[in-house]
Motif scaffolding. Structure first.
Motif, PDB file in Angstrom:
ATOM      1  N   ALA A 167     -21.251  10.410  -3.921  1.00 56.09           N
ATOM      2  CA  ALA A 167     -22.570   9.781  -4.015  1.00 56.09           C
ATOM      3  C   ALA A 167     -22.504   8.545  -4.917  1.00 56.09           C
ATOM      4  O   ALA A 167     -23.129   7.515  -4.622  1.00 56.09           O
ATOM      5  N   VAL A 168     -21.766   8.618  -6.018  1.00 59.17           N
ATOM      6  CA  VAL A 168     -21.604   7.462  -6.905  1.00 59.17           C
ATOM      7  C   VAL A 168     -20.926   6.320  -6.159  1.00 59.17           C
ATOM      8  O   VAL A 168     -21.336   5.152  -6.257  1.00 59.17           O
ATOM      9  N   LEU A 169     -19.888   6.630  -5.389  1.00 59.17           N
ATOM     10  CA  LEU A 169     -19.175   5.603  -4.634  1.00 59.17           C
ATOM     11  C   LEU A 169     -20.099   4.923  -3.631  1.00 59.17           C
ATOM     12  O   LEU A 169     -20.118   3.688  -3.521  1.00 59.17           O
ATOM     13  N   ILE A 170     -20.886   5.697  -2.911  1.00 61.13           N
ATOM     14  CA  ILE A 170     -21.791   5.122  -1.923  1.00 61.13           C
ATOM     15  C   ILE A 170     -22.882   4.294  -2.603  1.00 61.13           C
ATOM     16  O   ILE A 170     -23.292   3.238  -2.100  1.00 61.13           O
ATOM     17  N   ALA A 171     -23.348   4.748  -3.768  1.00 59.89           N
ATOM     18  CA  ALA A 171     -24.348   3.975  -4.506  1.00 59.89           C
ATOM     19  C   ALA A 171     -23.792   2.604  -4.892  1.00 59.89           C
ATOM     20  O   ALA A 171     -24.490   1.582  -4.773  1.00 59.89           O
ATOM     21  N   VAL A 172     -22.546   2.564  -5.345  1.00 58.79           N
ATOM     22  CA  VAL A 172     -21.930   1.290  -5.712  1.00 58.79           C
ATOM     23  C   VAL A 172     -21.775   0.387  -4.495  1.00 58.79           C
ATOM     24  O   VAL A 172     -22.072  -0.817  -4.543  1.00 58.79           O
ATOM     25  N   LEU A 173     -21.351   0.943  -3.371  1.00 58.73           N
ATOM     26  CA  LEU A 173     -21.166   0.145  -2.161  1.00 58.73           C
ATOM     27  C   LEU A 173     -22.493  -0.390  -1.632  1.00 58.73           C
ATOM     28  O   LEU A 173     -22.551  -1.472  -1.054  1.00 58.73           O
ATOM     29  N   GLY A 174     -23.559   0.389  -1.839  1.00 59.45           N
ATOM     30  CA  GLY A 174     -24.852  -0.050  -1.335  1.00 59.45           C
ATOM     31  C   GLY A 174     -25.585  -0.995  -2.268  1.00 59.45           C
ATOM     32  O   GLY A 174     -26.179  -1.984  -1.824  1.00 59.45           O
ATOM     33  N   LEU A 175     -25.551  -0.730  -3.574  1.00 56.92           N
ATOM     34  CA  LEU A 175     -26.352  -1.500  -4.522  1.00 56.92           C
ATOM     35  C   LEU A 175     -25.599  -2.683  -5.125  1.00 56.92           C
ATOM     36  O   LEU A 175     -26.179  -3.744  -5.339  1.00 56.92           O
ATOM     37  N   ARG A 176     -24.318  -2.506  -5.396  1.00 53.15           N
ATOM     38  CA  ARG A 176     -23.556  -3.593  -6.017  1.00 53.15           C
ATOM     39  C   ARG A 176     -22.917  -4.498  -4.978  1.00 53.15           C
ATOM     40  O   ARG A 176     -23.028  -5.714  -5.048  1.00 53.15           O
ATOM     41  N   ASP A 177     -22.224  -3.882  -4.005  1.00 52.60           N
ATOM     42  CA  ASP A 177     -21.476  -4.675  -3.037  1.00 52.60           C
ATOM     43  C   ASP A 177     -22.290  -5.050  -1.805  1.00 52.60           C
ATOM     44  O   ASP A 177     -21.920  -5.965  -1.071  1.00 52.60           O
ATOM     45  N   LYS A 178     -23.368  -4.308  -1.550  1.00 55.82           N
ATOM     46  CA  LYS A 178     -24.256  -4.576  -0.417  1.00 55.82           C
ATOM     47  C   LYS A 178     -23.533  -4.524   0.930  1.00 55.82           C
ATOM     48  O   LYS A 178     -23.885  -5.232   1.872  1.00 55.82           O
ATOM     49  N   VAL A 179     -22.513  -3.668   1.014  1.00 53.32           N
ATOM     50  CA  VAL A 179     -21.841  -3.466   2.298  1.00 53.32           C
ATOM     51  C   VAL A 179     -22.420  -2.262   3.034  1.00 53.32           C
ATOM     52  O   VAL A 179     -22.081  -2.004   4.186  1.00 53.32           O
ATOM     53  N   LEU A 180     -23.268  -1.512   2.342  1.00 54.70           N
ATOM     54  CA  LEU A 180     -24.042  -0.443   2.952  1.00 54.70           C
ATOM     55  C   LEU A 180     -25.516  -0.714   2.673  1.00 54.70           C
ATOM     56  O   LEU A 180     -25.862  -1.571   1.862  1.00 54.70           O
ATOM     57  N   SER A 181     -26.371   0.023   3.333  1.00 55.28           N
ATOM     58  CA  SER A 181     -27.810  -0.147   3.156  1.00 55.28           C
ATOM     59  C   SER A 181     -28.213   0.053   1.695  1.00 55.28           C
ATOM     60  O   SER A 181     -27.755   0.990   1.032  1.00 55.28           O
ATOM     61  N   ARG A 182     -29.087  -0.828   1.194  1.00 61.87           N
ATOM     62  CA  ARG A 182     -29.583  -0.659  -0.175  1.00 61.87           C
ATOM     63  C   ARG A 182     -30.372   0.641  -0.302  1.00 61.87           C
ATOM     64  O   ARG A 182     -30.324   1.304  -1.337  1.00 61.87           O
ATOM     65  N   LEU A 183     -31.112   0.981   0.757  1.00 62.81           N
ATOM     66  CA  LEU A 183     -31.856   2.243   0.722  1.00 62.81           C
ATOM     67  C   LEU A 183     -30.902   3.422   0.559  1.00 62.81           C
ATOM     68  O   LEU A 183     -31.148   4.318  -0.260  1.00 62.81           O
ATOM     69  N   LEU A 184     -29.806   3.400   1.308  1.00 63.83           N
ATOM     70  CA  LEU A 184     -28.815   4.465   1.165  1.00 63.83           C
ATOM     71  C   LEU A 184     -28.225   4.444  -0.242  1.00 63.83           C
ATOM     72  O   LEU A 184     -27.966   5.506  -0.828  1.00 63.83           O
ATOM     73  N   GLY A 185     -28.037   3.251  -0.809  1.00 58.86           N
ATOM     74  CA  GLY A 185     -27.528   3.152  -2.163  1.00 58.86           C
ATOM     75  C   GLY A 185     -28.455   3.796  -3.180  1.00 58.86           C
ATOM     76  O   GLY A 185     -28.013   4.523  -4.073  1.00 58.86           O
ATOM     77  N   TYR A 186     -29.762   3.549  -3.034  1.00 64.43           N
ATOM     78  CA  TYR A 186     -30.725   4.169  -3.949  1.00 64.43           C
ATOM     79  C   TYR A 186     -30.755   5.688  -3.774  1.00 64.43           C
ATOM     80  O   TYR A 186     -30.827   6.439  -4.763  1.00 64.43           O
ATOM     81  N   ILE A 187     -30.726   6.137  -2.526  1.00 66.70           N
ATOM     82  CA  ILE A 187     -30.721   7.581  -2.275  1.00 66.70           C
ATOM     83  C   ILE A 187     -29.458   8.209  -2.863  1.00 66.70           C
ATOM     84  O   ILE A 187     -29.510   9.284  -3.474  1.00 66.70           O
ATOM     85  N   ALA A 188     -28.322   7.533  -2.694  1.00 66.00           N
ATOM     86  CA  ALA A 188     -27.064   8.038  -3.244  1.00 66.00           C
ATOM     87  C   ALA A 188     -27.135   8.123  -4.761  1.00 66.00           C
ATOM     88  O   ALA A 188     -26.681   9.109  -5.374  1.00 66.00           O
ATOM     89  N   GLY A 189     -27.700   7.101  -5.389  1.00 64.21           N
ATOM     90  CA  GLY A 189     -27.839   7.137  -6.841  1.00 64.21           C
ATOM     91  C   GLY A 189     -28.713   8.283  -7.304  1.00 64.21           C
ATOM     92  O   GLY A 189     -28.411   8.955  -8.306  1.00 64.21           O
ATOM     93  N   PHE A 190     -29.806   8.522  -6.570  1.00 63.67           N
ATOM     94  CA  PHE A 190     -30.693   9.630  -6.913  1.00 63.67           C
ATOM     95  C   PHE A 190     -29.961  10.960  -6.827  1.00 63.67           C
ATOM     96  O   PHE A 190     -30.018  11.782  -7.756  1.00 63.67           O
ATOM     97  N   PHE A 191     -29.248  11.188  -5.730  1.00 64.28           N
ATOM     98  CA  PHE A 191     -28.540  12.455  -5.579  1.00 64.28           C
ATOM     99  C   PHE A 191     -27.376  12.570  -6.559  1.00 64.28           C
ATOM    100  O   PHE A 191     -27.048  13.685  -6.994  1.00 64.28           O
TER     101      PHE A 191
END
Length: 216
Positions: free
Chosen positions: A145-169
């Protein structure tokens, strides 16, 4: 090859595991709970469900293989940008797979022991492992979940929404894993379902933009 096709393969493997793990864990472990004070009644109860527990445990072990494929694919997916984080996150997530494997093997052993008339003292510890080991280590899915949060929020290679959800979980699973590890099983399986379903829809290159990863 169509862009993203190979990525969706490992994501689909995780999605299949996520969809089937809850019913499989229910069939493999719930009947091993001690619902009676009588050892003989407990052993008869398990023996009556010997086939369903054994089949569920065996199917569950196949699902752990799919989870290994999923985690290996996730590591490859992220390694171009964050090799150390990808290794660490997948290693932590691997603890959840280890917990599932030990719990499912224990359920099969408990069912076999009851079926073969092993004493209560030999069967009940296996039942306790089946009940608790997977639930206790499933919070380790906070690592991916931490890895996906970084990819979504920092690198923006995944959905930002998924990044926020990943960070929450990631936060929820970490807190529950420390404070109440047994209560994190359902949130962990929910996160696994959300993440694998989302990743199965990602369309990207075989690795995450190697040229971009080499740029300052």
């Amino acid at each position: 090859m169509e862009p993203g096709k190979s990525q969706r393969g490992w994501a689909y493997a995780g999605l299949v595991a996520a969809l089937l793990l809850l019913p499989v864990l229910h069939l493999a472990a719930v009947d091993l709970e001690s619902t009676t004070a009588s050892p003989d009644a407990y052993l008869r109860h398990i023996d009556d469900r010997y086939l369903s527990i054994s089949v569920a445990g065996s199917v569950g072990l196949l699902l752990t293989v799919l989870l290994i494929v999923h985690l290996a694919g996730m590591r490859r997916f992220a390694a171009a940008r964050h090799p150390l984080l990808a290794d660490a996150a997948v290693a932590v997530g691997g603890l959840a797979v280890l917990g599932l494997a030990i719990g499912l093997v224990s359920s099969i052993m408990a069912a076999y022991g009851a079926h073969e008339r092993y004493p209560f003292e030999a069967v009940r510890p296996m039942g306790m492992l089946a009940e608790n080991f997977a639930a206790g280590l499933l919070p380790a899915l906070a690592g991916p979940a931490v890895l996906i949060a970084v990819l979504g929020l920092r690198d923006k290679v995944l959905s930002r929404l998924l990044g926020y959800i990943a960070g929450f979980f990631a936060v929820v699973l970490t807190v529950l894993g420390v404070v109440l590890p047994g209560s994190a099983a359902l949130p962990a399986l929910l996160w696994l379902l959300i993440s694998t379903a989302s990743l199965s829809m990602v369309r990207s290159r075989d690795t995450l933009d190697r040229r971009g990863a080499s740029e300052p």
